[in-house]
Design a protein around this motif. Sequence first.
Motif, PDB file in Angstrom:
ATOM      1  N   SER A  25      36.173  40.164  43.802  1.00 30.00           N
ATOM      2  CA  SER A  25      36.988  39.038  43.327  1.00 30.00           C
ATOM      3  C   SER A  25      37.705  38.359  44.490  1.00 30.00           C
ATOM      4  O   SER A  25      37.786  37.138  44.558  1.00 30.00           O
ATOM      5  CB  SER A  25      38.014  39.516  42.312  1.00 30.00           C
ATOM      6  N   ARG A  30      38.659  34.591  43.575  1.00 34.28           N
ATOM      7  CA  ARG A  30      39.193  34.697  42.217  1.00 34.28           C
ATOM      8  C   ARG A  30      40.463  35.541  42.222  1.00 34.28           C
ATOM      9  O   ARG A  30      40.902  36.026  43.254  1.00 34.28           O
ATOM     10  CB  ARG A  30      38.138  35.322  41.296  1.00 34.28           C
ATOM     11  N   GLU A  31      41.042  35.707  41.029  1.00 39.51           N
ATOM     12  CA  GLU A  31      42.286  36.467  40.903  1.00 39.51           C
ATOM     13  C   GLU A  31      42.090  37.923  41.313  1.00 39.51           C
ATOM     14  O   GLU A  31      41.044  38.509  41.072  1.00 39.51           O
ATOM     15  CB  GLU A  31      42.790  36.403  39.460  1.00 39.51           C
ATOM     16  N   ARG A  32      43.138  38.491  41.891  1.00 40.11           N
ATOM     17  CA  ARG A  32      43.092  39.878  42.308  1.00 40.11           C
ATOM     18  C   ARG A  32      44.051  40.747  41.506  1.00 40.11           C
ATOM     19  O   ARG A  32      44.202  41.919  41.795  1.00 40.11           O
ATOM     20  CB  ARG A  32      43.433  39.983  43.793  1.00 40.11           C
ATOM     21  N   THR A  33      44.705  40.167  40.533  1.00 40.14           N
ATOM     22  CA  THR A  33      45.662  40.926  39.732  1.00 40.14           C
ATOM     23  C   THR A  33      45.337  40.762  38.259  1.00 40.14           C
ATOM     24  O   THR A  33      44.464  39.996  37.882  1.00 40.14           O
ATOM     25  CB  THR A  33      47.098  40.428  39.969  1.00 40.14           C
ATOM     26  N   ASN A  34      46.080  41.486  37.439  1.00 41.27           N
ATOM     27  CA  ASN A  34      45.897  41.390  35.996  1.00 41.27           C
ATOM     28  C   ASN A  34      47.037  40.589  35.368  1.00 41.27           C
ATOM     29  O   ASN A  34      47.488  40.887  34.276  1.00 41.27           O
ATOM     30  CB  ASN A  34      45.794  42.780  35.379  1.00 41.27           C
ATOM     31  N   ASN A  35      47.485  39.531  36.045  1.00 44.81           N
ATOM     32  CA  ASN A  35      48.586  38.723  35.536  1.00 44.81           C
ATOM     33  C   ASN A  35      48.266  38.088  34.188  1.00 44.81           C
ATOM     34  O   ASN A  35      49.151  37.897  33.367  1.00 44.81           O
ATOM     35  CB  ASN A  35      48.964  37.629  36.538  1.00 44.81           C
ATOM     36  N   VAL A  36      47.007  37.770  33.938  1.00 43.02           N
ATOM     37  CA  VAL A  36      46.617  37.196  32.653  1.00 43.02           C
ATOM     38  C   VAL A  36      46.901  38.191  31.536  1.00 43.02           C
ATOM     39  O   VAL A  36      47.475  37.844  30.500  1.00 43.02           O
ATOM     40  CB  VAL A  36      45.125  36.791  32.675  1.00 43.02           C
TER      41      VAL A  36
END
Length: 67
Positions: A25, A30-36
């Motif tokens: 990612s 792309r995003e590297r965290t689970n902020n979603v």
Amino acid sequence: MCDNRMKFRRTAPIFQPAMWNVYDSAMAGRERTNNVCEGWNNGYSKLFGHANPSLWTGTNILFIVHI
């Protein structure tokens, strides 16, 4: 002579590295965290008033919201 050392068995991981590894990612931009996911959980907690509502509370709130 008695060997009192602990012996560990190698076991398969519960979650495979492909599931939690963020290298691909990061390289793809792309995003590297689970902020979603954290944002969804935060909204859920605010809707129900707490993180783990009972089934009865959740059903009542969802019914009221959709009326």
